[in-house]
Design a protein around this motif. Structure first.
Motif, short mmCIF file in Angstrom:
data_model
loop_
_atom_site.label_atom_id
_atom_site.label_comp_id
_atom_site.label_asym_id
_atom_site.label_seq_id
_atom_site.Cartn_x
_atom_site.Cartn_y
_atom_site.Cartn_z
N LEU A 153 -28.01 21.02 1.42
CA LEU A 153 -27.84 21.78 0.29
C LEU A 153 -26.68 22.82 -0.02
N THR A 154 -26.06 23.08 1.48
CA THR A 154 -25.66 24.79 1.03
C THR A 154 -23.80 24.08 1.08
N ASN A 155 -23.97 22.69 1.30
CA ASN A 155 -22.91 21.80 1.22
C ASN A 155 -22.01 21.50 -0.43
N ARG A 156 -22.70 21.78 -1.46
CA ARG A 156 -22.65 21.31 -2.69
C ARG A 156 -22.80 23.42 -3.26
N ILE A 157 -22.53 24.35 -1.95
CA ILE A 157 -22.30 25.47 -2.86
C ILE A 157 -20.61 25.04 -3.07
N CYS A 158 -19.93 24.42 -2.69
CA CYS A 158 -19.01 23.99 -2.41
C CYS A 158 -18.40 23.01 -2.62
N GLY A 159 -17.46 21.95 -3.30
CA GLY A 159 -16.78 20.75 -2.59
C GLY A 159 -15.87 20.63 -1.79
N VAL A 160 -14.88 21.94 -2.22
CA VAL A 160 -13.87 21.97 -1.95
C VAL A 160 -13.58 22.10 -0.21
N CYS A 161 -14.73 22.79 0.13
CA CYS A 161 -15.24 22.96 1.28
C CYS A 161 -16.51 23.40 1.84
N PRO A 162 -16.50 22.36 1.49
CA PRO A 162 -18.34 21.89 2.32
C PRO A 162 -18.58 21.74 3.46
N GLU A 163 -17.67 20.96 3.94
CA GLU A 163 -17.32 21.04 5.42
C GLU A 163 -18.07 22.81 6.37
N ALA A 164 -17.17 23.48 5.60
CA ALA A 164 -17.70 24.73 6.54
C ALA A 164 -18.61 25.29 6.20
N HIS A 165 -19.43 24.71 4.65
CA HIS A 165 -20.60 25.43 4.73
C HIS A 165 -22.11 24.08 5.48
N HIS A 166 -21.52 23.37 5.58
CA HIS A 166 -22.50 22.25 6.81
C HIS A 166 -22.48 22.85 8.27
N MET A 167 -21.35 22.82 9.01
CA MET A 167 -21.16 23.98 9.82
C MET A 167 -21.68 25.07 10.59
N GLY A 203 -18.31 12.64 10.05
CA GLY A 203 -19.54 13.14 9.03
C GLY A 203 -20.06 12.12 8.48
N GLY A 204 -20.71 11.21 8.20
CA GLY A 204 -20.09 10.05 7.52
C GLY A 204 -20.03 9.58 6.15
N ARG A 205 -19.32 10.65 5.51
CA ARG A 205 -18.72 10.39 3.89
C ARG A 205 -17.57 11.83 4.03
N LYS A 206 -16.43 11.56 3.17
CA LYS A 206 -15.37 11.98 2.81
C LYS A 206 -16.00 13.70 2.09
N VAL A 207 -16.61 13.48 0.97
CA VAL A 207 -17.30 15.17 1.01
C VAL A 207 -18.74 15.09 1.10
N HIS A 208 -19.15 16.28 1.25
CA HIS A 208 -20.15 16.90 1.67
C HIS A 208 -20.27 15.29 2.90
N PRO A 209 -20.44 15.67 4.00
CA PRO A 209 -20.32 14.67 5.34
C PRO A 209 -22.62 15.00 5.41
N CYS A 210 -22.57 14.57 5.99
CA CYS A 210 -24.54 14.34 6.04
C CYS A 210 -24.99 14.23 7.60
N THR A 211 -24.11 14.31 8.55
CA THR A 211 -24.41 14.39 9.68
C THR A 211 -25.31 15.03 11.14
N SER A 212 -25.07 16.65 10.55
CA SER A 212 -24.95 17.35 11.71
C SER A 212 -26.94 18.02 11.42
N ILE A 213 -27.36 18.31 12.27
CA ILE A 213 -29.26 18.68 12.12
C ILE A 213 -28.92 19.67 13.10
N PRO A 214 -30.05 20.01 13.63
CA PRO A 214 -30.57 21.09 13.93
C PRO A 214 -30.68 20.81 15.69
N GLY A 215 -29.22 21.15 16.43
CA GLY A 215 -29.45 20.71 17.69
C GLY A 215 -28.42 19.38 17.89
#
Lengths: 488, 332
Positions: free
Chosen positions: A56-70, A159-171
């Motif tokens: 969800l927070t990826n979609r705060i920013c599509g320029v730095c979704p990786e930062a929110h993803h992490m 991360g599975g995708r170029k924009v808005h990666p999807c692979t990080s989960i709790p743990g």
């Protein structure tokens, strides 16, 4: 009072608007930098499962979704008190280095660079990435395109995708990488080190080799003496993924380091009624208004502040450039905000070198990349260093892991006060009685914010749109004298 | 019509995250084809083109505008109307413009609650409960920020839209294919699709692109992805109890998330012919529940802890529901 409205500011991510008020003498009385947007992630993430926050927070920013993803993944780890396997942490960091490599490249060549490579007063039609490609040649243009592609490729592999990666989960992560993928990333990393060195050389040739630009960088127009903030590792080297936040005073003294869960002791946010964005400041120092100095809680969080807040870089080539940087600019800390562009390229080199380090780590292809959470979810805070500043995610959940409270202090928000000050100072320095306010001059006002590489999409967790840049010059009675308009 | 004989291209960023712009930049060398075939007349994130130039254009002077972002406030709506007037072809580009995307989840809340939450978080120092004011008197004069709409709207809820290009963001290979098509149309080598068509995507579901094996989908419980020690990398995620949105979601991405071990979260929007995404997904999930016992069904459904988010994550603003009642009634 005469008023100049710049709406929107341009060549940045997101939307901002500048109001400049002129007094009877035609000098700048005050400026207001307004953020006209809000999306409200802190509200509508409530009730959502915490494991969705990296998506969800990826979609705060599509320029730095990786930062929110992490940041979201690390905060979710903290909510469940689960420590991901070492290989998962290294893979996340490797993804993040690939992202930094792409993102810093984008800013230097597409957003900030045109002001230097083409010149602040170059024709509007040329002052952009296509202008740069035409000027430096297709071969170099092709390299820039390749650099962005390679960085995103690392993001996609892990991360599975170029924009808005999807692979990080709790743990940890949903998957690891193969030996073949590791080799590919290592090759990209070696290419990236060359590209970063090439970019630093380009900067040295085009900017540092030009007295006019050097004077602009070293001059007073774009200088502010505020606190510096940045994440550091246990050796006080710059780190993007993990560590403690170092805070250094305008005179260079480190006033402390804080762990993520201590952030509310250090940072508070001020609300002003004339803008949607809040103004963070150092709580221990206090809010004294939009002023420089050791008594003012204003700080900045950018590549330059990260260099100031650290004792060095963790990789050898970046460290060489770090030393050269401070030797050239007269020692630490550096306060000239246009030097952020140079600092960004040193970070680009660090990211590239660190890609190689991580890709050659024997553990990186381990299939063990996830630990199942065992604890009851409750509360967690995380901090990563986004390209545009220190990024804090803070979640509270119920016992099912559904969010009950969300707080986000994102990269650019940290810089709202110093950017406002930089704009005011640039406007006051550039607009004097009788000054002809033309497009090139307004662009030099905009260069004050562009150095920070602001992303007001991120900052507002929102982005209702970029408005055209519009400048209305009014006489003392408020009648429009002239209207200049520009699309951001 | 153009300054250099080439047709004009525009791209605009309303209430969105910027991922659509990055996806366009990610077409790589193809961006040079855009440069060769179009005059990039307006693209805020990348260039300093003039507003007055766009305003001064004749209506319809821009051949193609890719509009990304939802309509969250007054300014978004104004620019949408301006670009509609100036553009021959207006494309709702990406999930936000097509269906509202994640920011559309704000339509579950009263707008006042959105503001109250944001301006009272744990790190916010706001003892006087200050809120942003649309018009505010400063010593030097009144300054403005745009009006926040009670609900987020999709682009076609504000202006007429010619084509829809879904995805969060649209995948770069799909963008490249659409650009190739438009260039062929320019050279008289191809025809545009019918107005209202969805472009740059498939006509089926993510499941049809997903390489994971599907056997008999029957489950006794839904699981949360972090609770599974090891997922079978080759078996359908829904069959393993992970609430994957593939069955209701349009294909076009290449099933990227399921291939990376993560569930589809629905960013390409409703599959072809689906009127309401959530209704379709509820049907799909209901059909895999392996029970006829109401109490057991209830327990299985408890495995979906956030139904509103699960079924309307990306498309609440564009769905039949559009918003929760408190949001509609919200006044600011």
């Amino acid at each position: 009072m005469q008023r100049i409205t710049i709406d929107p500011i341009t060549r940045l991510e997101g939307h901002g608007k500048i109001e400049i008020f002129l007094n009877e003498d035609g000098e700048v009385a005050n400026t207001y930098f307004q953020i006209p947007e809000l999306r409200g992630f802190e509200r509508f993430c409530l009730g959502r499962p915490v494991e969705e926050m990296p998506l969800l927070t990826n979609r705060i920013c599509g320029v730095c979704p990786e930062a929110h993803h992490m940041a979201a993944a690390k905060a979710a780890d903290a909510v469940y008190k689960v420590d991901p396997p070492s290989a998962a942490k290294k893979l996340r960091e490797l993804l993040y280095m690939g992202f930094y490599f792409t993102d810093h490249t984008t800013h230097f060549y597409a957003l900030g660079g045109p002001d230097f490579v083409m010149g602040p007063n170059a024709p509007v039609a040329e002052r952009n990435i296509l202008g740069i490609i035409h000027k430096v040649g297709l071969e170099i243009g092709g390299k820039v395109i390749q650099a962005r592609k390679y960085g995103h490729h690392i993001v996609e592999i892990i991360g599975g995708r170029k924009v808005h990666p999807c692979t990080s989960i709790p743990g940890g992560l949903t998957k690891g990488i193969t030996e073949e993928q590791r080799q590919e990333i290592e090759q990209i990393g070696r290419w990236a080190v060359d590209f970063a060195q090439f970019s630093l050389q380009l900067f040295a040739d085009i900017v540092l080799g030009n007295k006019e630009y050097v004077d602009l960088i070293l001059g007073d127009i774009y200088t502010h003496k505020t606190y510096s903030m940045g994440l550091v590792d246990e050796n006080n080297h710059v780190n993007f993924y993990d560590g403690k936040v170092s805070v250094v005073a305008p005179d260079g003294e480190r006033i402390g380091k804080y762990a993520p869960h201590e952030y509310t002791d250090w940072v508070a946010e001020r609300v002003e009624p004339w803008t949607y964005l809040k103004f963070p400041y150092l709580k221990k120092v206090g809010w004294k208004g939009f002023v420089d100095g050791k008594d003012s809680g204003v700080y900045f969080a950018t590549p330059l502040s990260r260099l100031n807040a650290a004792d060095g870089m963790a990789t050898p080539k970046a460290q060489e450039h770090y030393e050269r940087f401070y030797a050239t600019l007269g020692g630490k800390p550096v306060h000239q905000r246009l030097a952020i562009h140079w600092a960004r390229l040193i970070e680009l080199l660090y990211a590239a070198e660190h890609i190689v380090e991580l890709a050659t780590d024997p553990e990186i292809t381990s299939p063990h990349v996830h630990n199942v959470p065992k604890e009851k979810p409750s509360e967690g805070v995380s901090i990563v260093e986004a390209p545009r500043g220190t990024l804090t995610h803070h979640y509270k959940t119920d016992e099912r892991g559904l969010l009950t409270e969300v707080n986000l202090i994102v990269g650019t928000t940290n810089n709202y006060a110093p950017i406002s000050m930089s704009i005011k100072k640039a406007a006051q320095s550039l607009i004097k009685k009788g000054t002809v306010v033309n497009e090139g001059l307004l662009n030099m006002v905009e260069m004050a914010f562009r150095a920070y590489d602001p992303c007001f999409g991120c900052a507002t967790h929102s982005l209702p749109g970029q408005m055209p840049l519009e400048v209305t010059i009014r006489d003392a009675q408020g009648n429009p004298v002239e209207v200049l308009r520009q699309f951001c | 019509m153009t300054t250099n004989g080439k047709p004009k291209f525009a791209m605009y960023w309303a209430a969105s995250c910027g991922g659509c712009e990055i996806a366009v930049l990610n077409i790589g060398e193809k961006i040079l084809d855009v440069d060769a075939n179009f005059e990039v007349a307006f693209w805020p994130v990348a260039m300093d083109a003039k507003y007055k130039d766009v305003e001064a254009m004749e209506d319809g002077a821009i051949l193609l505008t890719l509009f990304n972002g939802g309509i969250r406030n007054e300014e978004n709506a104004e620019i949408a109307r301006l670009l509609r007037r100036k553009s021959q072809i207006l494309v709702a580009f990406g999930s936000c413009a097509c269906e509202g995307c994640i920011p559309g989840l704000a339509n579950l809340s009263k707008p006042q609650d959105v503001l109250d939450t944001v301006y009272s978080t744990v790190s916010t120092d706001n003892p006087n409960a200050v809120r942003p004011q649309y018009h505010y008197q400063m010593p030097e004069g009144v300054i403005h920020i745009p009006t926040f709409y009670p609900v987020l709207k999709t682009l076609d809820q504000v202006v007429d839209v010619d084509y829809y290009m879904p995805g969060c963001p649209p995948e770069s290979h799909q963008i490249a294919a659409v650009i190739d098509l438009v260039i062929k149309v320019l050279h008289g080598e191809a025809q545009l699709p019918a107005k209202g068509a969805t472009i740059g995507a498939g006509n089926s579901t993510v499941c049809d692109d997903c390489p994971r094996a599907r056997n008999v989908k029957l489950i006794k419980k839904f699981v949360r992805i972090q609770d599974v020690p090891e997922l079978d990398p080759h078996l359908c995620l829904l069959e393993q109890g992970v609430p994957c949105n593939g069955p209701a979601t349009r294909n076009g991405c290449g099933a990227l998330c399921p291939q990376a071990g993560a569930q589809c979260i629905g960013c390409y929007g409703p599959a072809e012919g689906v009127i309401d995404y959530g209704a379709r997904l509820i049907t799909a999930f209901a059909s895999v529940i392996d029970s006829n016992d109401p109490a057991e069904i209830e327990r299985i459904l408890d495995g979906i802890p956030d139904p509103a988010g699960q079924f309307y994550r990306f498309n609440l603003a564009g769905s039949l529901l559009r918003a929760a009642k408190p949001a509609w009634q919200g006044k600011l």
